[in-house]
Every structure is written in structure tokens, then in C-alpha cells.
Scaffold this motif. Structure first.
Motif, PDB file in Angstrom:
ATOM      1  N   PHE A  68      -3.124  -2.017  -2.365  1.00  0.00           N
ATOM      2  CA  PHE A  68      -2.190  -1.671  -3.440  1.00  0.00           C
ATOM      3  C   PHE A  68      -1.480  -2.937  -3.962  1.00  0.00           C
ATOM      4  O   PHE A  68      -1.403  -3.167  -5.181  1.00  0.00           O
ATOM      5  N   CYS A  69      -0.979  -3.779  -3.046  1.00  0.00           N
ATOM      6  CA  CYS A  69      -0.263  -5.002  -3.441  1.00  0.00           C
ATOM      7  C   CYS A  69      -1.198  -5.971  -4.160  1.00  0.00           C
ATOM      8  O   CYS A  69      -0.825  -6.561  -5.195  1.00  0.00           O
ATOM      9  N   LEU A  70      -2.430  -6.152  -3.640  1.00  0.00           N
ATOM     10  CA  LEU A  70      -3.372  -7.104  -4.230  1.00  0.00           C
ATOM     11  C   LEU A  70      -3.763  -6.697  -5.642  1.00  0.00           C
ATOM     12  O   LEU A  70      -3.956  -7.562  -6.511  1.00  0.00           O
ATOM     13  N   PRO A  72      -4.382   3.402  -7.394  1.00  0.00           N
ATOM     14  CA  PRO A  72      -3.957   2.802  -6.112  1.00  0.00           C
ATOM     15  C   PRO A  72      -2.747   3.485  -5.498  1.00  0.00           C
ATOM     16  O   PRO A  72      -2.676   3.643  -4.263  1.00  0.00           O
ATOM     17  N   PHE A  73      -1.804   3.916  -6.301  1.00  0.00           N
ATOM     18  CA  PHE A  73      -0.596   4.532  -5.749  1.00  0.00           C
ATOM     19  C   PHE A  73      -0.911   5.894  -5.139  1.00  0.00           C
ATOM     20  O   PHE A  73      -0.509   6.204  -4.020  1.00  0.00           O
ATOM     21  N   ASP A  74      -1.658   6.733  -5.881  1.00  0.00           N
ATOM     22  CA  ASP A  74      -1.982   8.062  -5.371  1.00  0.00           C
ATOM     23  C   ASP A  74      -2.838   8.002  -4.113  1.00  0.00           C
ATOM     24  O   ASP A  74      -2.675   8.797  -3.195  1.00  0.00           O
ATOM     25  N   LYS A  75      -3.767   7.044  -4.071  1.00  0.00           N
ATOM     26  CA  LYS A  75      -4.625   6.930  -2.891  1.00  0.00           C
ATOM     27  C   LYS A  75      -3.808   6.587  -1.654  1.00  0.00           C
ATOM     28  O   LYS A  75      -4.044   7.113  -0.564  1.00  0.00           O
ATOM     29  N   PHE A  76      -2.846   5.696  -1.830  1.00  0.00           N
ATOM     30  CA  PHE A  76      -2.014   5.330  -0.672  1.00  0.00           C
ATOM     31  C   PHE A  76      -1.185   6.522  -0.209  1.00  0.00           C
ATOM     32  O   PHE A  76      -1.124   6.830   0.982  1.00  0.00           O
TER      33      PHE A  76
END
Length: 370
Positions: free
Chosen positions: A47-49, A91-95
Motif C-alpha cells: 500500500f505504501c509503495l 490497494p486500500f480495500d485489499k488491505f
């Protein structure tokens, strides 16, 4: 301007920290165990990358190569491509989904045998009951709203930072150009002062040589010291105050040779002049003015030159009689005017200059904060 830029940088750093830590803020105390697992840490780093890559892609390519060169259509197209990638990756929803899946996974417990009457119920075949909805069914395309919001926030941070960077470079170039202009004007003014001073001094030595005065040789040596000071030291913006006073003393000694009994000279030095700096030839111009316009071969006159050092201040007091026939000469006041401009350049808001020509006396009071 610098304070505004620093404030904007602080705001950008806070926004970046908030952006990267937003998923952690939404994790409950129970779900924190997922972050500590290898899968959870990998998902968070991914997510950060993703958003770090978006930031640097915009900062290193989109903004300077497209926006900075007014290629706005390609710039917007690049943003749309990145946004489409965000919608696909989510990315946000997956996390958050992996986080909840980890926590909501049911534990395995012992199940007692079902009652006989319940065994007659046919097993559920996965089809929804009439009028009902199957759990987890999708009624339409799902959009990762949080990732879209973070995408625009990342672009805003990068855009603001690059804009501030360009503004800072423009400000530095403007200040540099202004400083170079001031330095060029200062060099020009200094070049005007030096020949004017040497012209008058050489005239005095020439007079001594014509009358074959015994002081001709010492006078040439004093002039040599003055010329060495001018050629070697005045290249710097500031020199030792003691060197400036030595030059002043040699100059006054040269001027004494041509004074008659009708002229009285009062020259005083008082105070501590060691370990102090001053702009070269600042004092010389005022002192030269005293001898150039304050001496008459027909009337009695008095010349006063006093230099005092008070802590971090230097005080110069000069006074001579006014003679109208000398004031109206063609080159009158050139050295004095140039010196006033140099004071404004080098000692802006750090000097007080008072010029008075009342009572048939020309008086200079100069105070400089060294």
C-alpha cells in the motif's frame, strides 16, 4: 517568503504521514494482530509503495516533463492512467479486506449431532431463497473510494511541493541577480573613487618635486603605501580598520606638506581600532573632501578631523570652511556622492550620515555600526 515556504513544507509532511498511516488508524485493537503477520506487513508495505511510486512519478516526470513544459493534455492523460491503475489495484480495500478476513475467520469448535428432524432439511445449494439475496453477491462495480481520495491527496502534495520548489528557485535567482547588480554597481563606484583620490595625491607630490622639497622621497614612500593598500586591499568589501586608518594617516601627512601658516589642522584618533572591519576608502573620501575644498591661500582656515571608536561604532567628524569658488568646480562632490551610495549599499540601516553647510562651515558627522 521563507517562513511561508517552511510552513507549507510542514503541512506537506503532516499530510504525507497521514496518508501512509490512514490504514493503521482504521485498524481496531483486535485487528492489530494482522499487521504483525508477514502477510499483513507485506500488504501494508505494498500500500505504501504504491502511493510513494505515484508521488515520485508525478514529481520526477509528470510535473517537470509535462506540466512544466505546458503539455497539459498529456499531463492530464498521465494522471488518468495512474487513476485507472488505482481503481484496478484497489490497494486500500485489499488491505482492509485482508485485515477483516483474518479477524472474522471462524474458529473450529466441536459440533454436536444434529437432531433427527433437522436432517430431513435438504442442504443449501448456494442459490438464494425467493425474495432474498445471497451473502457477498455484487450488485454493481465496486470502487475503492479511499484509494481514489488518497490518490488525489498524493497528487496535491506533490504538486504543491514542486510548485514551492519552482517558486523558491525563482526567488533565489531574483535575489542572486539583484546581488550581482549591486556588486557591479559597487565595483563601479569604487573604481570612480580610486582614480579621483590618486589624481589629487599625485598633484601634491608633483608640487613637492618641482620645488625640490626634502620631503619628496618620504612622500613617495607614503604614496606607495597608499597605492599598495588601494590595489591589494580594496578588492575586498571589508578590510581591517587599522589598515584604513594607516592609509588615512599617510594621506594627511602628504597633505600637511602643502599647508601654509594660514591653515590650522586638528587631527585626532581615539579609541580601540584593533580587530574591527570597515569598507575600504569610506573614510578617505570625506577626509579628502576637507583638504580639497577647505584650504585657501588668502584666508585663515581651520580643518578638523576626528575619528573615535566607541564599542562597535565608529564616529567620524570633519569640518572645514566653505569657499564658493571651490564648491562650483566641475568635479565637486563626485567622491562624496559615490561614498554616500556605497554607505547605502554596505551599511544599509547601520549608519547615520549628517551633512551640514550652515554658518559658512561644511560639517560631516558619520556614525557606522561595524
Amino acid at each position: 517568503m521563507l517562513k511561508k515556504l517552511n510552513f507549507r513544507i510542514i503541512i506537506q509532511v503532516i499530510a504525507a504521514i497521514f496518508l501512509l498511516s490512514l490504514p493503521l488508524l482504521l485498524v481496531s485493537d483486535q485487528n492489530i494482530k494482522y499487521i504483525l503477520t508477514t502477510s499483513g506487513l507485506a500488504q501494508y508495505l505494498l500500500f505504501c509503495l504504491i502511493f510513494i511510486a505515484i508521488y515520485f512519478t508525478h514529481a520526477l516526470y509528470l510535473f517537470p516533463k509535462l506540466y512544466g513544459k505546458s503539455r497539459y493534455v498529456l499531463y492530464l492523460f498521465g494522471l488518468m492512467v495512474i487513476l485507472a491503475g488505482i481503481l484496478g489495484l484497489r490497494p486500500f480495500d485489499k488491505f482492509i479486506f485482508q485485515n477483516r478476513k483474518f479477524v472474522e475467520r471462524p474458529a473450529t469448535f466441536y459440533r454436536p449431532p444434529m437432531p433427527p428432524d433437522l436432517k430431513q432439511i435438504p442442504p443449501f445449494n448456494g442459490k438464494p431463497f425467493p425474495g432474498g439475496h445471497q451473502r457477498g453477491s455484487k450488485t454493481g462495480p465496486r470502487i475503492d473510494v479511499a484509494s481514489v481520495f488518497l490518490f488525489f491527496l498524493t497528487i496535491i502534495i506533490s504538486f504543491t511541493k514542486e510548485t514551492n520548489k519552482q517558486l523558491s528557485l525563482t526567488t533565489q535567482r531574483a535575489l542572486s541577480a539583484e546581488a550581482e547588480k549591486a556588486q557591479a554597481e559597487l565595483s563601479f563606484l569604487k573604481a570612480q573613487v580610486n582614480p579621483h583620490f590618486l589624481f589629487n595625491t599625485l598633484n601634491n607630490i608633483y608640487t613637492l618635486a618641482v620645488i625640490k622639497d626634502a620631503n619628496t622621497a618620504p612622500s613617495i614612500m607614503k604614496l606607495s603605501n597608499i597605492m599598495r593598500y588601494i590595489t591589494d586591499e580594496t578588492r575586498h568589501d571589508f578590510v581591517s580598520l587599522q589598515q584604513e586608518l594607516d592609509c588615512v594617516t599617510d594621506f594627511i601627512d602628504l597633505q600637511k606638506l602643502r599647508l601654509t601658516q594660514k591653515t590650522t589642522l586638528l587631527f585626532e584618533l581615539e579609541g580601540d581600532f584593533e580587530n574591527k572591519k570597515i569598507a575600504p576608502l569610506i573614510l578617505m573620501a570625506f577626509i579628502e573632501n576637507v583638504f580639497k575644498y577647505g584650504i585657501s591661500n588668502h584666508n585663515r582656515n581651520k580643518l578638523i578631523i576626528k575619528i573615535f571608536s566607541r564599542q562597535n561604532s565608529l564616529i567620524l567628524f570633519c569640518q572645514n570652511t566653505l569657499y564658493p569658488d571651490k564648491i562650483n568646480t566641475e568635479r565637486s562632490g563626485i567622491g562624496l556622492k559615490n561614498t554616500q551610495q556605497r554607505l547605502n549599499y554596505l551599511y544599509k540601516n547601520r549608519h547615520i550620515l549628517s551633512v551640514d553647510n550652515s554658518n559658512n562651515l561644511f560639517t560631516i558627522n558619520l556614525t557606522i555600526q561595524l
